[in-house]
Design an enzyme around this catalytic site. Structure first.
Site, PDB file in Angstrom:
ATOM      1  CD  GLN A  98      -3.261  -0.572   1.986  1.00 38.14           C
ATOM      2  OE1 GLN A  98      -3.080  -0.570   3.199  1.00 38.14           O
ATOM      3  NE2 GLN A  98      -4.436  -0.288   1.449  1.00 38.14           N
ATOM      4  CG  ASP A 170       2.573  -7.148 -11.876  1.00 31.16           C
ATOM      5  OD1 ASP A 170       3.675  -6.578 -12.023  1.00 31.16           O
ATOM      6  OD2 ASP A 170       2.194  -7.603 -10.782  1.00 31.16           O
ATOM      7  CE  LYS A 194      -0.935  -8.910 -10.776  1.00 32.29           C
ATOM      8  NZ  LYS A 194       0.021  -9.240  -9.714  1.00 32.29           N
ATOM      9  NE  ARG A 196      -2.525  -8.363  -6.920  1.00 34.53           N
ATOM     10  CZ  ARG A 196      -2.198  -9.647  -6.808  1.00 34.53           C
ATOM     11  NH1 ARG A 196      -3.118 -10.579  -6.890  1.00 34.53           N
ATOM     12  NH2 ARG A 196      -0.934  -9.979  -6.617  1.00 34.53           N
ATOM     13  CG  ASP A 220       6.119 -10.675  -9.254  1.00 35.61           C
ATOM     14  OD1 ASP A 220       6.353  -9.448  -9.222  1.00 35.61           O
ATOM     15  OD2 ASP A 220       4.975 -11.140  -9.152  1.00 35.61           O
ATOM     16  N   GLY A 226       1.030 -16.832  -4.320  1.00 38.35           N
ATOM     17  CA  GLY A 226       1.421 -17.586  -5.515  1.00 38.35           C
ATOM     18  C   GLY A 226       0.418 -17.446  -6.656  1.00 38.35           C
ATOM     19  CB  THR A 228       0.882 -13.058  -9.379  1.00 37.54           C
ATOM     20  OG1 THR A 228       0.076 -12.150  -8.636  1.00 37.54           O
ATOM     21  CG2 THR A 228       1.521 -12.358 -10.560  1.00 37.54           C
TER      22      THR A 228
HETATM   23  C1  R5P Z   1       2.316  -7.248  -7.004  1.00 40.23           C
HETATM   24  O1  R5P Z   1       2.311  -6.103  -7.442  1.00 40.23           O
HETATM   25  C2  R5P Z   1       3.588  -7.930  -6.636  1.00 40.23           C
HETATM   26  O2  R5P Z   1       4.654  -7.542  -7.440  1.00 40.23           O
HETATM   27  C3  R5P Z   1       3.423  -9.438  -6.691  1.00 40.23           C
HETATM   28  O3  R5P Z   1       3.088  -9.809  -8.013  1.00 40.23           O
HETATM   29  C4  R5P Z   1       2.339  -9.887  -5.760  1.00 40.23           C
HETATM   30  O4  R5P Z   1       2.556  -9.396  -4.475  1.00 40.23           O
HETATM   31  C5  R5P Z   1       2.260 -11.405  -5.729  1.00 40.23           C
HETATM   32  O5  R5P Z   1       1.185 -11.756  -4.923  1.00 40.23           O
HETATM   33  P1  R5P Z   1       0.498 -13.164  -5.054  1.00 40.23           P
HETATM   34  O6  R5P Z   1       1.558 -14.201  -4.994  1.00 40.23           O
HETATM   35  O7  R5P Z   1      -0.440 -13.224  -3.871  1.00 40.23           O
HETATM   36  O8  R5P Z   1      -0.261 -13.173  -6.347  1.00 40.23           O
END
Ligand code: R5P
Length: 313
Positions: A98, A170, A194, A196, A220, A226, A228
């Protein structure tokens, strides 16, 4: 006074990493008590004289928030013990996601955390792959934001640009992915569009770039649930990828991330030890790289007043 005037302190979140850094620097860790009162409140005491010392407090601030509190209390203790300078070494800077007011009535958590860290007298911050570079500006003290690129480069070596393509999962990951793609042999880049729909839920809308019959390295900064990576890997496989690896600086592995990553069409999952986990992972395709040499070198350079920019590669 400790050897070379450096004091290395750590909280419970980064105990193993701190030991490794201490070995690299050949400087013993300072004896610190970081424990709890019966009601759960954190109790901290530095057990050795650190007056006039250059103090480095190694502690990631992933959840629980106790990790952040330990860092704050250790810094306050060091300041009140007359440390000459206090550097917060935060391998994973939590509460970074955030980082702007993108919806009504939301906090900028990263700014709150930066304010807290400064309020307890931290003189500088050394961190790794901040979720967003601009978080450096939330601090008025110097921030060295290193990248795990050299660690990844050492592991992957030079890849063949005819076979391999780097994928940014992303838009936010594009700059980081491009930098690593260049280091690994000027590899082509593909981007995932991507969406959300809600926090921690990811949907792939489009893939920009050629991924058919390619070996892919998804890059990333964070793997949290996981989701994403899993949706990205599924889409890339559907589009004809030959092999898919993922590399990320920080592995939170919340929810049942491990299970999801095991089942996903991924050939290898490469992470670092910026976040320590109490549980052992049972994932054959998991490789954990150490950021200790990189952080140790940065600590040495900061202490010797040498340039740290050579490490920003
Ligand atoms: C998002 O902007 C971050 O760079 C990561 O892609 C994100 O925090 C990954 O989160 P999750 O594994 O829950 O998809």
């Amino acid at each position: 006074m400790k050897k070379k005037g450096i004091t290395l302190i750590h909280g419970n979140a980064s105990a193993n990493l701190a030991e490794e850094i201490s070995r690299h620097l050949n400087i013993p860790l300072t004896d610190v008590l970081v424990t709890k009162f019966k009601d759960g409140e954190i109790r901290v005491q530095i057990k050795e004289n650190i007056r006039g010392s250059d103090v480095f407090i190694i502690q990631s601030t992933n959840p629980p928030a106790d990790n952040l509190l330990e860092l704050l209390f250790l810094a306050d203790a060091a300041k009140r013990a007359s440390a000459k300078r206090i550097t917060a070494v935060i391998p994973y800077f939590g509460y970074a996601r955030q980082d702007r007011k993108d919806q009504p009535r939301v906090p900028i958590s990263a700014k709150v955390v930066a304010d807290l860290i400064e309020a307890v007298g931290v003189d500088r911050v050394l961190t790794l792959d901040l979720h967003a570079d601009q978080i450096q500006g939330f601090f008025d003290v110097p921030v060295d934001n290193l990248f795990v690129t050299p660690v990844m480069k050492e592991y992957f070596g030079e890849l063949d640009a005819k076979e391999w393509t780097v994928v940014a999962p992303d838009v936010g990951a594009t700059k980081r992915a491009r930098a690593i793609a260049r280091k690994l042999g000027n590899l082509p880049l593909a981007l995932i569009d991507k969406r959300r729909p809600e926090p921690n839920v990811a949907e792939v809308l489009h893939v920009i770039g050629n991924v058919e019959n390619k070996r892919l390295l998804i890059l990333d900064d964070i793997i949290d649930t996981g989701n994403t990576i899993v949706v990205a890997a599924q889409k890339l496989k559907e589009l004809g990828a030959l092999e898919i690896k993922v590399a990320a600086a920080h592995a939170l592995f919340s929810d049942n991330a491990e299970e999801k990553l095991c089942k996903a069409p991924l050939d290898e999952v490469v992470i670092t030890n910026s976040i320590e986990h109490k549980r052992k992972f049972n994932m054959k395709k998991l490789k954990i790289l150490s950021v200790a040499p990189l952080l140790a070198e940065a600590i040495r350079r900061i202490h010797e007043e040498e340039s740290v920019s050579a490490l920003f590669i």
